[in-house]
Design a protein around this motif. Sequence first.
Motif, PDB file in Angstrom:
ATOM      1  N   PRO A 182       0.822  -1.208   0.000  1.00 20.05           N
ATOM      2  CA  PRO A 182       0.000   0.000   0.000  1.00 20.05           C
ATOM      3  C   PRO A 182       0.850   1.249   0.000  1.00 20.05           C
ATOM      4  N   VAL A 183       0.327   2.270  -0.612  1.00 17.78           N
ATOM      5  CA  VAL A 183       0.989   3.567  -0.620  1.00 17.78           C
ATOM      6  C   VAL A 183       0.621   4.293   0.660  1.00 17.78           C
ATOM      7  N   PRO A 184       1.582   4.833   1.408  1.00 23.93           N
ATOM      8  CA  PRO A 184       1.248   5.489   2.676  1.00 23.93           C
ATOM      9  C   PRO A 184       0.341   6.676   2.448  1.00 23.93           C
ATOM     10  N   LEU A 185      -0.591   6.880   3.382  1.00 26.57           N
ATOM     11  CA  LEU A 185      -1.519   8.008   3.291  1.00 26.57           C
ATOM     12  C   LEU A 185      -0.780   9.313   3.542  1.00 26.57           C
ATOM     13  N   PRO A 186      -1.183  10.380   2.908  1.00 23.95           N
ATOM     14  CA  PRO A 186      -0.552  11.671   3.185  1.00 23.95           C
ATOM     15  C   PRO A 186      -0.831  12.105   4.614  1.00 23.95           C
ATOM     16  N   GLN A 187       0.097  12.861   5.193  1.00 26.40           N
ATOM     17  CA  GLN A 187      -0.061  13.301   6.565  1.00 26.40           C
ATOM     18  C   GLN A 187      -1.264  14.233   6.690  1.00 26.40           C
ATOM     19  N   ALA A 188      -2.004  14.020   7.772  1.00 24.15           N
ATOM     20  CA  ALA A 188      -3.208  14.829   7.991  1.00 24.15           C
ATOM     21  C   ALA A 188      -2.832  16.246   8.393  1.00 24.15           C
ATOM     22  N   LYS A 189      -3.674  17.171   8.014  1.00 23.85           N
ATOM     23  CA  LYS A 189      -3.447  18.563   8.380  1.00 23.85           C
ATOM     24  C   LYS A 189      -3.822  18.792   9.837  1.00 23.85           C
ATOM     25  N   TYR A 190      -3.295  19.865  10.399  1.00 20.32           N
ATOM     26  CA  TYR A 190      -3.650  20.181  11.773  1.00 20.32           C
ATOM     27  C   TYR A 190      -5.129  20.527  11.847  1.00 20.32           C
ATOM     28  N   LEU A 191      -5.710  20.142  12.959  1.00 21.57           N
ATOM     29  CA  LEU A 191      -7.132  20.417  13.128  1.00 21.57           C
ATOM     30  C   LEU A 191      -7.398  21.902  13.278  1.00 21.57           C
ATOM     31  N   ARG A 192      -6.497  22.601  13.931  1.00 23.65           N
ATOM     32  CA  ARG A 192      -6.682  24.035  14.127  1.00 23.65           C
ATOM     33  C   ARG A 192      -5.977  24.767  12.997  1.00 23.65           C
ATOM     34  N   THR A 193      -6.735  25.498  12.239  1.00 20.74           N
ATOM     35  CA  THR A 193      -6.164  26.205  11.101  1.00 20.74           C
ATOM     36  C   THR A 193      -5.406  27.434  11.571  1.00 20.74           C
ATOM     37  N   GLY A 194      -4.443  27.868  10.767  1.00 25.50           N
ATOM     38  CA  GLY A 194      -3.698  29.089  11.067  1.00 25.50           C
ATOM     39  C   GLY A 194      -2.499  28.853  11.946  1.00 25.50           C
ATOM     40  N   LYS A 195      -2.191  27.590  12.337  1.00 31.01           N
ATOM     41  CA  LYS A 195      -1.043  27.323  13.179  1.00 31.01           C
ATOM     42  C   LYS A 195       0.112  26.821  12.349  1.00 31.01           C
ATOM     43  N   THR A 196       1.259  27.129  12.761  1.00 29.61           N
ATOM     44  CA  THR A 196       2.482  26.666  12.111  1.00 29.61           C
ATOM     45  C   THR A 196       3.375  26.043  13.161  1.00 29.61           C
ATOM     46  N   GLY A 197       4.274  25.162  12.704  1.00 34.62           N
ATOM     47  CA  GLY A 197       5.187  24.518  13.637  1.00 34.62           C
ATOM     48  C   GLY A 197       4.550  23.309  14.294  1.00 34.62           C
ATOM     49  N   VAL A 198       5.271  22.695  15.225  1.00 33.10           N
ATOM     50  CA  VAL A 198       4.841  21.489  15.900  1.00 33.10           C
ATOM     51  C   VAL A 198       4.131  21.864  17.195  1.00 33.10           C
ATOM     52  N   GLU A 199       2.939  21.299  17.413  1.00 32.67           N
ATOM     53  CA  GLU A 199       2.176  21.571  18.612  1.00 32.67           C
ATOM     54  C   GLU A 199       2.496  20.524  19.673  1.00 32.67           C
ATOM     55  N   SER A 200       2.260  20.853  20.909  1.00 38.61           N
ATOM     56  CA  SER A 200       2.462  19.909  21.999  1.00 38.61           C
ATOM     57  C   SER A 200       1.269  18.972  22.095  1.00 38.61           C
ATOM     58  N   LEU A 201       1.424  17.887  22.839  1.00 35.88           N
ATOM     59  CA  LEU A 201       0.352  16.907  22.989  1.00 35.88           C
ATOM     60  C   LEU A 201      -0.874  17.527  23.645  1.00 35.88           C
ATOM     61  N   GLU A 202      -0.671  18.398  24.645  1.00 32.50           N
ATOM     62  CA  GLU A 202      -1.807  19.019  25.303  1.00 32.50           C
ATOM     63  C   GLU A 202      -2.605  19.885  24.343  1.00 32.50           C
ATOM     64  N   GLU A 203      -1.918  20.597  23.445  1.00 32.46           N
ATOM     65  CA  GLU A 203      -2.625  21.441  22.482  1.00 32.46           C
ATOM     66  C   GLU A 203      -3.409  20.594  21.481  1.00 32.46           C
ATOM     67  N   VAL A 204      -2.814  19.470  21.054  1.00 31.43           N
ATOM     68  CA  VAL A 204      -3.521  18.594  20.109  1.00 31.43           C
ATOM     69  C   VAL A 204      -4.773  18.026  20.763  1.00 31.43           C
ATOM     70  N   ILE A 205      -4.644  17.551  22.013  1.00 29.74           N
ATOM     71  CA  ILE A 205      -5.799  17.002  22.714  1.00 29.74           C
ATOM     72  C   ILE A 205      -6.866  18.074  22.903  1.00 29.74           C
ATOM     73  N   SER A 206      -6.444  19.301  23.198  1.00 30.41           N
ATOM     74  CA  SER A 206      -7.403  20.390  23.357  1.00 30.41           C
ATOM     75  C   SER A 206      -8.150  20.669  22.068  1.00 30.41           C
ATOM     76  N   ASP A 207      -7.412  20.647  20.949  1.00 30.23           N
ATOM     77  CA  ASP A 207      -8.070  20.850  19.646  1.00 30.23           C
ATOM     78  C   ASP A 207      -9.093  19.754  19.376  1.00 30.23           C
ATOM     79  N   ILE A 208      -8.724  18.519  19.681  1.00 32.53           N
ATOM     80  CA  ILE A 208      -9.642  17.397  19.418  1.00 32.53           C
ATOM     81  C   ILE A 208     -10.888  17.532  20.286  1.00 32.53           C
ATOM     82  N   ARG A 209     -10.717  17.915  21.547  1.00 35.14           N
ATOM     83  CA  ARG A 209     -11.871  18.093  22.416  1.00 35.14           C
ATOM     84  C   ARG A 209     -12.816  19.171  21.896  1.00 35.14           C
ATOM     85  N   ALA A 210     -12.219  20.247  21.375  1.00 37.31           N
ATOM     86  CA  ALA A 210     -13.056  21.317  20.839  1.00 37.31           C
ATOM     87  C   ALA A 210     -13.864  20.833  19.634  1.00 37.31           C
TER      88      ALA A 210
END
Length: 519
Positions: A468-496
């Motif tokens: 299988p061809v690997p899937l492209p990496q998913a975009k960040y859930l929160r638009t307008g952000k750049t760089g690498v987010e921390s785990l707490e920020e990712v979890i917060s985005d998912i909760r929202a």
Amino acid sequence: MMEVTGSVPGSPTTGRYESELDGIIKKLRLHCLQQRVRVDLYLQDFDKMRSGVVTRSQFRRAMHMSGFTSVVSEREFDVLSAAFLGKDPTTINYAAFCEAVDEVFTKKRLEKDPMAASTAHIAAHVLHRPPNELTPEEDNILARVQARCVADTKSLGIVLKTCFIDFDKQRSGKIPPTQFERAIPFKLDPSELRLLMKKYTAPNQHIDYQKWINDINRATADLEAPPPTFTAVPTPPTAENRRSADDLLADLRKHVKQTRLRISEDMVDYDKLRTGYITPSQFKGCLGRLKIQRLPLNEAALEALSEKYMATDSQGYPKVHYQRFINDIEEVFTAKGMEKDPSKTLTYKAEDFKNVSRTKTLSPEQEERVACIMERIRTIVNSRRMHLKPAFQDFDRATKGLYQTRTTSKKRFERVLALNNINLSEEEYELLGQKYESSNDPLNVNYVLFCDHLEHVEANGGPANFVPVPLPQAKYLRTGKTGVESLEEVISDIRAQVLTQRIRISEFLRDYDRLKSGL
């Protein structure tokens, strides 16, 4: 013949025009009689004043609504329009037209003239169809085909009517040609099948299977009566006819393993006391009714299997030990007595049948293209949470309709994908058909292997030869952000997102956890 008025463009003589009109009226009468169409009901909707006339465009619309456009051509429509002109050249006298067509049902205004001549002869003339005449060469070919069918019916114990009755809901004795082709229990060449359908085509273009069954049964009865009036064409001795019982058992095991066929059900019905024995004729009849493709069990094969399992029952009668035969066949699934001897070694393993579902190797460019197509289909299936295998199984019916072959035709393969809004080009369909071409039948597609590759599942215990061809990496859930987010920020985005969109994440993840292990 009604009086014809008007002129038809391109018609040189009135006599020729009248003969052409007779043929058109006969076709329309046949259509009305078969489909039970009353054309006056469609035309009266356009004639509010019941004047008996409509415009040419209204006449055309009514013809289309009543299904006549599939019967008459544009030229024939012009003939009808010119033949039934009203007093105004822009109108059509539909009353005269309906009276001419409806004579196939009854004669109008019988209440005023009860002694008028009956029109029953018109219906008989419309339905009259000359017999399906064959050339002497076609008669000889058909005689050989009928001889083979009679011999197979007698040797295999086939009840022909049960093969067709499910397709004949009205019990009329006739079914469409496509259903006849699916239901016929004999393996015939396409030319032989077309010749057989030509012989038994009814006036409504359906196949009169009841007449064919009567001819087969009559020939079978004549074959048994002395002196015989029918001689079956002898089959030349071949290696296939002289196969040993062990070779036949190996093929039966492979077929049972692939199709999950339960061969014990019919045999148990003959063994009321569950003694494990049935008569040789019952044993041969059960094997003859097995729905096995590409493995014809002829009389020599049935005799070889009967002799191998012949034994004497408790009463001293020679019978077939069918229970031992079933145990030998079902060894491909498991071994008897495993609960008493858990360390017992299985005779057959999944690896023995691993080579039955392998994809075809294509060129590197084609393999790369197929990988891209599969990845695109996989993205659609995962995003819509679709399960394609049940859709394919609806189109997977064997010749006799009782088991699944794990394959389907290429046209049906395309149809299933199209019904699920997976639209591909003709080239992409062709590539998928080549990649997942069935090893037993090049015209069919192994949809089970295709679905397994979509889900990244290993087929038949062996590794699936598909990268299988690997899937492209998913975009960040929160638009307008750049760089690498921390785990707490990712979890917060998912909760929202879960809170605003009312999403149940567990429902999506549970589909990939078949054992409900939480991993």
